[in-house]
Motif scaffolding. Structure first.
Motif, PDB file in Angstrom:
ATOM      1  N   LEU A  19      32.726  24.541  35.549  1.00  0.00           N
ATOM      2  CA  LEU A  19      32.424  25.433  34.431  1.00  0.00           C
ATOM      3  C   LEU A  19      30.932  25.746  34.316  1.00  0.00           C
ATOM      4  CD1 LEU A  19      34.833  24.177  31.650  1.00  0.00           C
ATOM      5  CD2 LEU A  19      35.025  26.228  33.063  1.00  0.00           C
ATOM      6  N   LYS A  20      30.086  24.856  34.811  1.00  0.00           N
ATOM      7  CA  LYS A  20      28.649  25.140  34.804  1.00  0.00           C
ATOM      8  C   LYS A  20      28.296  26.250  35.785  1.00  0.00           C
ATOM      9  CE  LYS A  20      27.005  20.550  33.507  1.00  0.00           C
ATOM     10  NZ  LYS A  20      26.270  19.369  33.954  1.00  0.00           N
ATOM     11  N   LYS A  21      29.087  26.393  36.842  1.00  0.00           N
ATOM     12  CA  LYS A  21      28.770  27.351  37.904  1.00  0.00           C
ATOM     13  C   LYS A  21      29.499  28.687  37.753  1.00  0.00           C
ATOM     14  CE  LYS A  21      27.963  23.697  41.224  1.00  0.00           C
ATOM     15  NZ  LYS A  21      28.382  23.053  42.458  1.00  0.00           N
ATOM     16  N   PHE A  22      30.678  28.684  37.121  1.00  0.00           N
ATOM     17  CA  PHE A  22      31.507  29.886  37.081  1.00  0.00           C
ATOM     18  C   PHE A  22      31.945  30.187  35.647  1.00  0.00           C
ATOM     19  CE2 PHE A  22      32.277  27.768  41.172  1.00  0.00           C
ATOM     20  CZ  PHE A  22      31.871  28.758  42.037  1.00  0.00           C
ATOM     21  N   ASP A  23      32.378  31.427  35.422  1.00  0.00           N
ATOM     22  CA  ASP A  23      32.874  31.832  34.115  1.00  0.00           C
ATOM     23  C   ASP A  23      34.254  31.233  33.859  1.00  0.00           C
ATOM     24  OD1 ASP A  23      30.655  33.413  33.673  1.00  0.00           O
ATOM     25  OD2 ASP A  23      31.619  35.229  34.457  1.00  0.00           O
ATOM     26  N   LEU A  24      34.477  30.836  32.623  1.00  0.00           N
ATOM     27  CA  LEU A  24      35.766  30.264  32.245  1.00  0.00           C
ATOM     28  C   LEU A  24      36.894  31.267  32.464  1.00  0.00           C
ATOM     29  CD1 LEU A  24      37.415  27.975  30.935  1.00  0.00           C
ATOM     30  CD2 LEU A  24      36.901  29.000  28.725  1.00  0.00           C
ATOM     31  N   THR A  25      36.639  32.531  32.186  1.00  0.00           N
ATOM     32  CA  THR A  25      37.683  33.549  32.330  1.00  0.00           C
ATOM     33  C   THR A  25      38.095  33.759  33.781  1.00  0.00           C
ATOM     34  OG1 THR A  25      35.998  35.287  32.377  1.00  0.00           O
ATOM     35  CG2 THR A  25      37.008  34.798  30.250  1.00  0.00           C
ATOM     36  N   LYS A  26      37.269  33.359  34.720  1.00  0.00           N
ATOM     37  CA  LYS A  26      37.617  33.463  36.138  1.00  0.00           C
ATOM     38  C   LYS A  26      38.258  32.176  36.667  1.00  0.00           C
ATOM     39  CE  LYS A  26      35.731  37.507  36.694  1.00  0.00           C
ATOM     40  NZ  LYS A  26      36.504  38.681  36.962  1.00  0.00           N
ATOM     41  N   VAL A  27      37.803  31.035  36.156  1.00  0.00           N
ATOM     42  CA  VAL A  27      38.242  29.750  36.692  1.00  0.00           C
ATOM     43  C   VAL A  27      39.562  29.288  36.078  1.00  0.00           C
ATOM     44  CG1 VAL A  27      37.614  27.324  36.910  1.00  0.00           C
ATOM     45  CG2 VAL A  27      35.880  29.060  37.193  1.00  0.00           C
ATOM     46  N   TYR A  28      39.730  29.486  34.798  1.00  0.00           N
ATOM     47  CA  TYR A  28      40.909  28.949  34.110  1.00  0.00           C
ATOM     48  C   TYR A  28      42.224  29.473  34.683  1.00  0.00           C
ATOM     49  CZ  TYR A  28      43.514  26.815  30.346  1.00  0.00           C
ATOM     50  OH  TYR A  28      44.385  26.042  29.635  1.00  0.00           O
ATOM     51  N   PRO A  29      42.336  30.762  35.007  1.00  0.00           N
ATOM     52  CA  PRO A  29      43.607  31.225  35.593  1.00  0.00           C
ATOM     53  C   PRO A  29      43.950  30.538  36.912  1.00  0.00           C
ATOM     54  CG  PRO A  29      42.347  33.084  34.832  1.00  0.00           C
ATOM     55  CD  PRO A  29      41.449  31.892  34.733  1.00  0.00           C
ATOM     56  N   LEU A  30      42.960  30.037  37.614  1.00  0.00           N
ATOM     57  CA  LEU A  30      43.237  29.358  38.882  1.00  0.00           C
ATOM     58  C   LEU A  30      44.018  28.063  38.688  1.00  0.00           C
ATOM     59  CD1 LEU A  30      39.899  30.001  40.778  1.00  0.00           C
ATOM     60  CD2 LEU A  30      42.107  31.105  41.141  1.00  0.00           C
ATOM     61  N   GLN A  31      44.017  27.531  37.466  1.00  0.00           N
ATOM     62  CA  GLN A  31      44.823  26.340  37.206  1.00  0.00           C
ATOM     63  C   GLN A  31      46.308  26.640  37.327  1.00  0.00           C
ATOM     64  OE1 GLN A  31      43.464  24.866  33.373  1.00  0.00           O
ATOM     65  NE2 GLN A  31      42.462  23.196  34.423  1.00  0.00           N
ATOM     66  N   SER A  32      46.664  27.902  37.204  1.00  0.00           N
ATOM     67  CA  SER A  32      48.066  28.288  37.362  1.00  0.00           C
ATOM     68  C   SER A  32      48.569  28.049  38.774  1.00  0.00           C
ATOM     69  CB  SER A  32      48.242  29.762  36.999  1.00  0.00           C
ATOM     70  OG  SER A  32      47.874  29.984  35.664  1.00  0.00           O
ATOM     71  N   ILE A  33      47.652  27.918  39.703  1.00  0.00           N
ATOM     72  CA  ILE A  33      48.042  27.622  41.082  1.00  0.00           C
ATOM     73  C   ILE A  33      48.783  26.284  41.148  1.00  0.00           C
ATOM     74  CG2 ILE A  33      47.126  27.240  43.415  1.00  0.00           C
ATOM     75  CD1 ILE A  33      46.928  30.138  42.495  1.00  0.00           C
ATOM     76  N   SER A  34      48.533  25.397  40.206  1.00  0.00           N
ATOM     77  CA  SER A  34      49.227  24.105  40.198  1.00  0.00           C
ATOM     78  C   SER A  34      50.734  24.287  40.074  1.00  0.00           C
ATOM     79  CB  SER A  34      48.702  23.215  39.078  1.00  0.00           C
ATOM     80  OG  SER A  34      49.036  23.761  37.816  1.00  0.00           O
ATOM     81  N   TYR A  35      51.197  25.343  39.391  1.00  0.00           N
ATOM     82  CA  TYR A  35      52.631  25.603  39.305  1.00  0.00           C
ATOM     83  C   TYR A  35      53.223  25.851  40.686  1.00  0.00           C
ATOM     84  CZ  TYR A  35      51.775  26.300  34.322  1.00  0.00           C
ATOM     85  OH  TYR A  35      51.400  26.135  33.022  1.00  0.00           O
ATOM     86  N   ILE A  36      52.476  26.524  41.512  1.00  0.00           N
ATOM     87  CA  ILE A  36      52.940  26.832  42.852  1.00  0.00           C
ATOM     88  C   ILE A  36      52.978  25.565  43.701  1.00  0.00           C
ATOM     89  CG2 ILE A  36      52.419  28.166  44.939  1.00  0.00           C
ATOM     90  CD1 ILE A  36      51.040  30.169  42.913  1.00  0.00           C
ATOM     91  N   VAL A  37      51.937  24.756  43.577  1.00  0.00           N
ATOM     92  CA  VAL A  37      51.886  23.492  44.327  1.00  0.00           C
ATOM     93  C   VAL A  37      53.055  22.590  43.930  1.00  0.00           C
ATOM     94  CG1 VAL A  37      50.515  21.404  44.700  1.00  0.00           C
ATOM     95  CG2 VAL A  37      49.394  23.633  44.644  1.00  0.00           C
ATOM     96  N   VAL A  38      53.318  22.500  42.633  1.00  0.00           N
ATOM     97  CA  VAL A  38      54.425  21.673  42.150  1.00  0.00           C
ATOM     98  C   VAL A  38      55.763  22.209  42.649  1.00  0.00           C
ATOM     99  CG1 VAL A  38      55.679  20.994  40.057  1.00  0.00           C
ATOM    100  CG2 VAL A  38      53.201  20.799  40.133  1.00  0.00           C
ATOM    101  N   LEU A  39      55.907  23.525  42.706  1.00  0.00           N
ATOM    102  CA  LEU A  39      57.136  24.127  43.214  1.00  0.00           C
ATOM    103  C   LEU A  39      57.419  23.655  44.636  1.00  0.00           C
ATOM    104  CD1 LEU A  39      59.418  26.364  43.055  1.00  0.00           C
ATOM    105  CD2 LEU A  39      57.714  27.844  44.120  1.00  0.00           C
ATOM    106  N   PHE A  40      56.417  23.706  45.489  1.00  0.00           N
ATOM    107  CA  PHE A  40      56.628  23.331  46.880  1.00  0.00           C
ATOM    108  C   PHE A  40      56.756  21.822  47.076  1.00  0.00           C
ATOM    109  CE2 PHE A  40      54.820  27.620  47.479  1.00  0.00           C
ATOM    110  CZ  PHE A  40      55.923  28.168  48.122  1.00  0.00           C
TER     111      PHE A  40
END
Length: 71
Positions: A19-40
């Motif tokens: 969060l110190k390096k990037f905007d929250l609005t750009k980084v937070y949606p990337l947490q949704s990738i965890s749904y994909i990882v859990v699926l597989f």
């Protein structure tokens, strides 16, 4: 239990450094990738079925993350 707490603490510090390096609005949606990882992992480890609805939902998540993070 202690291992889980240690991983949580490490991930919290890692999250703050991101969060110190990037905007929250750009980084937070990337947490949704965890749904994909859990699926597989659910499919590979627990032999959970992947339905058509699951695939469509996963595709929607991927497209949404791509749209939000695209510059």
């Amino acid at each position: 239990m202690l291992g889980g707490i240690a991983v949580y603490i490490i991930s919290t510090f890692y999250w703050f450094s991101i969060l110190k390096k990037f905007d929250l609005t750009k980084v937070y949606p990337l947490q949704s990738i965890s749904y994909i990882v859990v699926l597989f992992f659910g499919y590979l480890m627990f032999k959970e079925p992947i339905t058509k609805n699951t695939l469509v939902g996963t595709l929607i998540i991927v497209v949404g993350v791509f749209i939000i993070t695209k510059q």
